[in-house]
Scaffold this motif. Structure first.
Motif, PDB file in Angstrom:
ATOM      1  N   VAL A 149       0.835  -1.204   0.000  1.00  0.00           N
ATOM      2  CA  VAL A 149       0.000   0.000   0.000  1.00  0.00           C
ATOM      3  C   VAL A 149       0.870   1.254   0.000  1.00  0.00           C
ATOM      4  CG1 VAL A 149      -1.722   1.305   1.293  1.00  0.00           C
ATOM      5  CG2 VAL A 149      -1.900  -1.192   1.150  1.00  0.00           C
ATOM      6  N   ALA A 150       1.893   1.266   0.863  1.00  0.00           N
ATOM      7  CA  ALA A 150       2.770   2.436   0.946  1.00  0.00           C
ATOM      8  C   ALA A 150       3.530   2.649  -0.362  1.00  0.00           C
ATOM      9  CB  ALA A 150       3.748   2.271   2.113  1.00  0.00           C
ATOM     10  N   PHE A 151       4.057   1.564  -0.931  1.00  0.00           N
ATOM     11  CA  PHE A 151       4.799   1.691  -2.187  1.00  0.00           C
ATOM     12  C   PHE A 151       3.889   2.180  -3.315  1.00  0.00           C
ATOM     13  CE2 PHE A 151       7.945  -1.840  -0.788  1.00  0.00           C
ATOM     14  CZ  PHE A 151       8.535  -0.938   0.083  1.00  0.00           C
ATOM     15  N   GLY A 152       2.691   1.628  -3.404  1.00  0.00           N
ATOM     16  CA  GLY A 152       1.776   2.057  -4.455  1.00  0.00           C
ATOM     17  C   GLY A 152       1.408   3.520  -4.344  1.00  0.00           C
ATOM     18  N   PHE A 153       1.143   3.965  -3.123  1.00  0.00           N
ATOM     19  CA  PHE A 153       0.803   5.376  -2.913  1.00  0.00           C
ATOM     20  C   PHE A 153       1.967   6.288  -3.299  1.00  0.00           C
ATOM     21  CE2 PHE A 153       0.856   9.119  -0.165  1.00  0.00           C
ATOM     22  CZ  PHE A 153      -0.381   9.677  -0.443  1.00  0.00           C
ATOM     23  N   LEU A 154       3.170   5.934  -2.851  1.00  0.00           N
ATOM     24  CA  LEU A 154       4.331   6.785  -3.127  1.00  0.00           C
ATOM     25  C   LEU A 154       4.693   6.792  -4.605  1.00  0.00           C
ATOM     26  CD1 LEU A 154       6.568   5.857  -0.060  1.00  0.00           C
ATOM     27  CD2 LEU A 154       5.386   8.018  -0.456  1.00  0.00           C
ATOM     28  N   ILE A 155       4.643   5.625  -5.245  1.00  0.00           N
ATOM     29  CA  ILE A 155       4.998   5.557  -6.663  1.00  0.00           C
ATOM     30  C   ILE A 155       4.041   6.389  -7.502  1.00  0.00           C
ATOM     31  CG2 ILE A 155       5.094   4.006  -8.658  1.00  0.00           C
ATOM     32  CD1 ILE A 155       6.177   1.856  -6.749  1.00  0.00           C
ATOM     33  N   ALA A 156       2.749   6.267  -7.241  1.00  0.00           N
ATOM     34  CA  ALA A 156       1.769   7.037  -8.010  1.00  0.00           C
ATOM     35  C   ALA A 156       1.913   8.529  -7.731  1.00  0.00           C
ATOM     36  CB  ALA A 156       0.356   6.561  -7.678  1.00  0.00           C
ATOM     37  N   LEU A 157       2.130   8.894  -6.470  1.00  0.00           N
ATOM     38  CA  LEU A 157       2.266  10.305  -6.122  1.00  0.00           C
ATOM     39  C   LEU A 157       3.494  10.910  -6.797  1.00  0.00           C
ATOM     40  CD1 LEU A 157       0.930  12.477  -4.279  1.00  0.00           C
ATOM     41  CD2 LEU A 157       2.641  11.884  -2.564  1.00  0.00           C
ATOM     42  N   ILE A 158       4.616  10.201  -6.751  1.00  0.00           N
ATOM     43  CA  ILE A 158       5.841  10.697  -7.379  1.00  0.00           C
ATOM     44  C   ILE A 158       5.676  10.771  -8.898  1.00  0.00           C
ATOM     45  CG2 ILE A 158       8.258  10.119  -7.834  1.00  0.00           C
ATOM     46  CD1 ILE A 158       8.364   8.963  -4.987  1.00  0.00           C
ATOM     47  N   ALA A 159       5.048   9.759  -9.491  1.00  0.00           N
ATOM     48  CA  ALA A 159       4.856   9.755 -10.944  1.00  0.00           C
ATOM     49  C   ALA A 159       4.004  10.939 -11.384  1.00  0.00           C
ATOM     50  CB  ALA A 159       4.215   8.439 -11.376  1.00  0.00           C
ATOM     51  N   CYS A 160       2.923  11.204 -10.676  1.00  0.00           N
ATOM     52  CA  CYS A 160       2.060  12.328 -11.036  1.00  0.00           C
ATOM     53  C   CYS A 160       2.761  13.667 -10.795  1.00  0.00           C
ATOM     54  CB  CYS A 160       0.759  12.260 -10.244  1.00  0.00           C
ATOM     55  SG  CYS A 160      -0.280  10.844 -10.635  1.00  0.00           S
ATOM     56  N   HIS A 161       3.549  13.731  -9.731  1.00  0.00           N
ATOM     57  CA  HIS A 161       4.276  14.975  -9.430  1.00  0.00           C
ATOM     58  C   HIS A 161       5.225  15.342 -10.561  1.00  0.00           C
ATOM     59  CE1 HIS A 161       6.933  17.850  -7.476  1.00  0.00           C
ATOM     60  NE2 HIS A 161       7.947  17.027  -7.681  1.00  0.00           N
ATOM     61  N   PHE A 162       6.034  14.385 -11.000  1.00  0.00           N
ATOM     62  CA  PHE A 162       6.982  14.681 -12.073  1.00  0.00           C
ATOM     63  C   PHE A 162       6.269  14.857 -13.417  1.00  0.00           C
ATOM     64  CE2 PHE A 162      10.024  12.905  -9.011  1.00  0.00           C
ATOM     65  CZ  PHE A 162      11.018  13.864  -9.082  1.00  0.00           C
ATOM     66  N   GLY A 163       5.125  14.200 -13.595  1.00  0.00           N
ATOM     67  CA  GLY A 163       4.366  14.428 -14.812  1.00  0.00           C
ATOM     68  C   GLY A 163       3.852  15.851 -14.909  1.00  0.00           C
TER      69      GLY A 163
END
Length: 371
Positions: free
Chosen positions: A314-328
């Motif tokens: 859960v933590a990895f999924g949240f962080l990966i999506a948040l980081i991906a959207c941030h850099f996008g």
């Protein structure tokens, strides 16, 4: 317009250089580098310069003469006041000499400072994006009809269901490799049965979540960054804002929630495939029966390890999506920025996932969660 000309007059005691014509960028002989070399050779003899016959001169001609003179006025010069004023303005411009190199210690400090400022900027951007997501969740709780179910289901399918084959394959192969290497060592000490303990704890607790995080960061994280980045390049996000559609509610929130839901399921799926691969390898190499493996696994691997692995998912999924959207969202309207931000997104996601896993391992060990 007349071309720039150079004439030399040799006298008994000195040499005189006469310049005439139009000394402008359009009229000077090409290549200009050859003309500058000729002027430098003449200036080396310290002649008398006569520029009164020059009809027109622009900044290009002034720069050429100033550089040929070694960025200083010659000892003997006859020139009109207007052309002298032009060359004086050129002389006040900083030179184009070799750049001053800062000491290595200062260069290292500047590099570290730049990286620190970039990290702080990205951290502030992530916090701001997280705050916006919380506001969007509060809005959706008050207005359930605005929940983007289609976007959520689409992202759940892309990030979860379509990732099942590759995660199962990687998990199975990692289980085979880990079982094979462990068997080589355990058989030396006659501790073949402990391979169940080793495989169960290592895959369920650590390898499963980390493998899935790396795969999802490279697969789904990069896709999210590229999708939002392309929308930035094509100005689709600006169009959404013009129509009054929240980019965070329609683009970011469904991705973050979908990946947070899909990741723990992928962790269980990958861990199961890894255990199956290890079980098959243990049976072929150590003649360990499937029944013994399946019967022993629940006894030697506490269920808390499964919850820890799913929590990491859960933590990895949240962080990966948040980081991906941030850099996008940080992509500038050009393809070079798109590729750079996508690469940065994947590298940052993998690094953060491994860092969080290390911190979680230390914390769970200190609070006494059973292994």
């Amino acid at each position: 317009m007349t071309a720039a000309t150079i004439a030399t007059v040799r006298q008994a005691s000195s040499e005189q250089v006469l310049l005439a014509g139009d000394w402008t960028l359009a009229t000077m002989p090409q290549p200009i580098s050859a003309l500058e070399l000729r002027l430098r050779e003449l200036a080396a003899g310290n002649p008398q310069w006569d520029l009164q016959a020059i009809a027109r001169m622009d900044s290009a001609g002034g720069i050429l003469l100033w550089r040929a003179w070694g960025r200083q006025w010659p000892a003997s010069l006859a020139i009109s006041p207007g052309h002298r004023s032009l060359i004086e303005r050129v002389g006040r411009v900083p030179g184009d000499g070799q750049p001053v190199r800062s000491p290595k210690s200062l260069a290292v400090l500047l590099t570290i400072g730049g990286l620190a400022l970039a990290a702080v900027s990205n951290l502030l951007g992530l916090v701001a994006l997280l705050g916006q997501l919380l506001l969007d969740l509060a809005h959706l709780c008050r207005h359930p009809g605005d929940i983007p179910w289609r976007e959520f289901s689409a992202n759940l399918f892309k990030s979860g269901a379509q990732a099942l084959p590759v995660t199962a394959l990687i998990g199975f192969l990692i289980g085979v490799v880990l079982s094979y290497l462990s068997a080589l060592q355990l058989s030396t000490f006659g501790a073949d049965v402990f391979i169940v303990n080793l495989l169960g704890i290592s895959i369920v607790r650590e390898l499963g979540p980390v493998l899935v995080a790396v795969l999802v960061a490279g697969r789904s994280g990069s896709a999210m960054t590229a999708q939002i980045g392309v929308m930035r390049v094509t100005e689709e996000i600006d169009a959404l804002a013009t129509m009054g559609v929240s980019r965070s509610q329609r683009l970011v929130l469904p991705k973050v929630v979908a990946l947070s839901v899909a990741m723990p399921l992928l962790v269980v799926w990958c861990s199961a495939a890894g255990i199956v691969g290890g079980m098959v390898s243990a049976n072929l190499q150590m003649d360990l029966s499937y029944g013994f493996f399946i019967d022993t696994l629940p006894k030697v691997v506490p269920v808390s390890n499964l919850w820890i692995g799913m929590s990491k998912g859960v933590a990895f999924g949240f962080l990966i999506a948040l980081i991906a959207c941030h850099f996008g969202l940080r992509v500038k309207p050009n393809t070079e920025s798109l590729s750079a931000q996508t690469t940065t997104s994947v590298v940052t996601s993998i690094t953060v996932a491994i860092l969080v896993d290390a911190v979680a391992a230390i914390l769970t060990r200190n609070v006494g969660i059973p292994l």
